[in-house]
Design an enzyme around this catalytic site. Structure first.
Site, PDB file in Angstrom:
ATOM      1  N   ARG A 101      24.875 -61.790  44.699  1.00  0.00           N
ATOM      2  CA  ARG A 101      23.599 -61.568  44.031  1.00  0.00           C
ATOM      3  C   ARG A 101      23.550 -60.238  43.303  1.00  0.00           C
ATOM      4  O   ARG A 101      23.043 -60.147  42.161  1.00  0.00           O
ATOM      5  CB  ARG A 101      22.448 -61.669  45.048  1.00  0.00           C
ATOM      6  CG  ARG A 101      21.054 -61.426  44.488  1.00  0.00           C
ATOM      7  CD  ARG A 101      20.799 -62.085  43.151  1.00  0.00           C
ATOM      8  NE  ARG A 101      21.148 -63.491  43.111  1.00  0.00           N
ATOM      9  CZ  ARG A 101      21.396 -64.172  41.997  1.00  0.00           C
ATOM     10  NH1 ARG A 101      21.361 -63.571  40.825  1.00  0.00           N
ATOM     11  NH2 ARG A 101      21.688 -65.460  42.043  1.00  0.00           N
ATOM     12  N   LYS A 136      12.613 -47.049  26.208  1.00  0.00           N
ATOM     13  CA  LYS A 136      11.855 -47.989  27.041  1.00  0.00           C
ATOM     14  C   LYS A 136      12.841 -48.799  27.885  1.00  0.00           C
ATOM     15  O   LYS A 136      13.059 -49.989  27.668  1.00  0.00           O
ATOM     16  CB  LYS A 136      10.996 -48.890  26.166  1.00  0.00           C
ATOM     17  CG  LYS A 136       9.911 -48.120  25.421  1.00  0.00           C
ATOM     18  CD  LYS A 136       9.139 -49.023  24.472  1.00  0.00           C
ATOM     19  CE  LYS A 136       8.091 -48.221  23.704  1.00  0.00           C
ATOM     20  NZ  LYS A 136       7.376 -49.056  22.715  1.00  0.00           N
ATOM     21  N   LYS A 168       6.095 -37.321  17.935  1.00  0.00           N
ATOM     22  CA  LYS A 168       5.313 -38.549  17.911  1.00  0.00           C
ATOM     23  C   LYS A 168       3.830 -38.249  17.663  1.00  0.00           C
ATOM     24  O   LYS A 168       3.447 -37.083  17.508  1.00  0.00           O
ATOM     25  CB  LYS A 168       5.534 -39.313  19.220  1.00  0.00           C
ATOM     26  CG  LYS A 168       6.991 -39.763  19.384  1.00  0.00           C
ATOM     27  CD  LYS A 168       7.236 -40.478  20.687  1.00  0.00           C
ATOM     28  CE  LYS A 168       6.602 -41.847  20.707  1.00  0.00           C
ATOM     29  NZ  LYS A 168       7.266 -42.768  19.743  1.00  0.00           N
ATOM     30  N   GLU A 198       7.546 -39.154  13.655  1.00  0.00           N
ATOM     31  CA  GLU A 198       6.922 -40.471  13.539  1.00  0.00           C
ATOM     32  C   GLU A 198       5.703 -40.374  12.629  1.00  0.00           C
ATOM     33  O   GLU A 198       4.856 -39.500  12.817  1.00  0.00           O
ATOM     34  CB  GLU A 198       6.506 -40.963  14.923  1.00  0.00           C
ATOM     35  CG  GLU A 198       5.737 -42.278  14.915  1.00  0.00           C
ATOM     36  CD  GLU A 198       5.238 -42.643  16.307  1.00  0.00           C
ATOM     37  OE1 GLU A 198       6.034 -43.151  17.108  1.00  0.00           O
ATOM     38  OE2 GLU A 198       4.041 -42.392  16.579  1.00  0.00           O
ATOM     39  N   ASP A 219       6.285 -46.100  11.621  1.00  0.00           N
ATOM     40  CA  ASP A 219       5.739 -46.883  12.723  1.00  0.00           C
ATOM     41  C   ASP A 219       4.731 -47.925  12.259  1.00  0.00           C
ATOM     42  O   ASP A 219       3.729 -47.598  11.623  1.00  0.00           O
ATOM     43  CB  ASP A 219       5.083 -45.942  13.738  1.00  0.00           C
ATOM     44  CG  ASP A 219       4.733 -46.647  15.043  1.00  0.00           C
ATOM     45  OD1 ASP A 219       5.555 -47.433  15.527  1.00  0.00           O
ATOM     46  OD2 ASP A 219       3.634 -46.410  15.557  1.00  0.00           O
TER      47      ASP A 219
END
Length: 287
Positions: A101, A136, A168, A198, A219
């Protein structure tokens, strides 16, 4: 594929095995399988895709029992058809079953990322844009998930907060504007550190280009806005499109002329590639 160093992989596999084996080990196999019995099993693709994560699967088997050997038919980065054998594993049956597994969890997860990446790469093959991942990622698995993106034909964005500046929207808000944020970054970092900003609008892009940056992250812009942005940049910075890109929408995004397309779901939401471990034969029980 250039493999990741084992020193990176082993702590991940060891932790996963300890989680699965718990305090008593594999009590099901211990009750059913005679000690010393050898077996051969095949790692088989249940659906078509791209392989990634074999080194982790190999480690899982060998950490449980060094007597297990694997023969690879389809290495990382290879496309596989439904029903195709990726590798065979042979050795003590108890070890094969105990590691099954954990080995498959890594292999299915990373092959899923590689397969998803390959689907988007194929969709934009007619254009210059490269497909890149983001931060992410699953906590603790960033190195191997980004490796899986490479196995699928994609490229990697920054690995962490410390290897490039990415300004950002919240940085811009705190600084009070695009220009101020960029100027502060330029005054702070060394000459080898790249700076990307960004932007959500063409007006913000105009401000960024007036100050000068290495890359701009465009973006959630429409394909038409992206085309205008590429014209505005005119080769003075790397252009990166981002925001809910799918295999269906990727060609229109790539047709705008951007250099990069970053996609977060490749590592946070890609479905696994269904891979199983199938029994093939049993050998003699060791004396």
């Amino acid at each position: 594929m250039t493999p990741l160093p084992e020193i990176i992989l082993e702590p991940l596999v060891r932790a996963a095995l300890l989680e699965d084996l718990g305090r008593m080990g594999d009590i099901t196999s211990a009750a059913i399988v005679p000690e010393g019995l050898n077996a051969t099993m095949a790692i088989v693709a249940r659906q078509p895709g791209v392989v990634a994560g074999l080194d982790l699967a190999i480690l899982a088997f060998r950490l449980v029992d060094p007597g297990i050997s694997l023969r690879i038919m389809r290495p990382d980065g290879a496309a596989v058809a439904q029903g195709e054998t990726i590798a065979t594993a042979a050795g003590p049956a108890l070890g094969l079953l105990a590691a099954e597994r954990t080995a498959l969890n890594f292999l299915c997860r990373l092959s899923g990322i590689a397969s998803a990446t390959a689907s988007v790469v194929a969709a934009v093959r007619a254009y210059k844009a490269k497909i890149v991942c983001t931060r992410k990622t699953t906590p603790g698995l960033r190195a191997v998930e980004k490796y899986a993106v490479r196995a699928g034909g994609g490229s990697n964005h920054r690995f962490g907060l410390d290897d490039a500046v990415l300004i950002k929207d919240n940085h811009i808000a705190v600084a009070g504007g695009v220009r101020t944020a960029i100027e502060r970054a330029k005054a702070s970092v060394g000459h080898l550190v790249k700076i990307e900003v960004e932007v959500d609008t063409l007006a913000q892009l105009d401000q960024a280009m007036a100050v000068g940056v290495d890359a701009v992250l465009l973006d959630n812009m429409t394909p038409e806005e992206l085309r205008q942005a590429v014209e505005m940049v005119d080769g003075r910075a790397i252009t990166e499109a981002s925001g809910r890109v799918t295999p269906a929408t990727a060609p229109d995004v790539a047709a705008s002329g951007v250099d990069l397309i970053s996609i977060g779901w490749l590592t946070h939401s890609a479905p696994i590639l269904d891979i199983g471990l199938d029994y093939r034969s049993t050998g003699e029980t060791a004396a």
